[in-house]
Design a protein around this motif. Sequence first.
Motif: not given
Length: 302
Positions: A39-41, A89, A95, A97
């Motif tokens: 995804s974008a992030d 995640r 990433t 988060l």
Amino acid sequence: MASRSVLVLAGSLLLGHVVANTAIAASKPAQSDRLVPVSADVKLRVIESGPAKSQPIVLVPGWCFTADIWHKQFAALGDRYRLVAFDPRSQGRSTILDHANSPDDRAEDISRLIAALHLQQPIIVGWSQGVQDVAAYALKFGTHDVGGLVLVDAAVSGGAEALDGKAAGEELGRMPIYASSPREYLQAMMPYVFRKPLSPNELSDIVSAGLRTPSSIGVANLTLDFFGKDYRRAFERIDVPTLLVVAGTAPDKDVQIRQPIPNATSVVVDGAGHAVFYDEPAKFNDALVRFVEARVADRAKR
């Protein structure tokens, strides 16, 4: 996840296990290790091995751990199937988060990873917390695009209403221990996960990898897994064969086996702790191969 203590998350939902990269490198066959944007992030750290056109198998680890837990499967099966394992995640090298870390979010990542890697009819294998991720995937997307599911040593969570008061109290009571002393907590958890002793280097590597997840995020994940959505609603959306692999030592063994999942079969692996595929890799791999080959043969008949 349903009624296991957070320390015994070993028995139900948590954990995945990280073995040092040096151990993985020594275990052959050749594999790639890279970051894949989903995804974008969010970028997921992904390990792959095997022929590109062979049957894909997606391996989902559990709470606070990484793709490296599956290194014995890569060593034994990585030249036969297209194996894909990843750090979820907020775990490992993926990433991190401070929000959106629920099973639903991780299910989205699985779907996007399958699409990004162009996997056709993958078998999805989830262990411990990964079982909740697979259930969330089935609930959200159905199973028409997958070849089969393998749920390893955890019952699908029924959410807060499925926990009795004592079990809920135990779970909540242990979270402050983890939040204040994550290293000690993770070290104390290992005997519940692995029946066979870990070497000092293995223990150090596993705990160090687990500490990549900030304890505040780890607590949030446990809360969402145990007290969140009733993922048993996914059962009615599962229309592919499912294999339940259960540790012979699991305190909720009967609960796991009795889950009303359509077209499900179960295998109990004696001699293994919660990390079934790590403690008894030959038995686990044999059960997985039998299941996968049955699915491949079934599709070939159609």
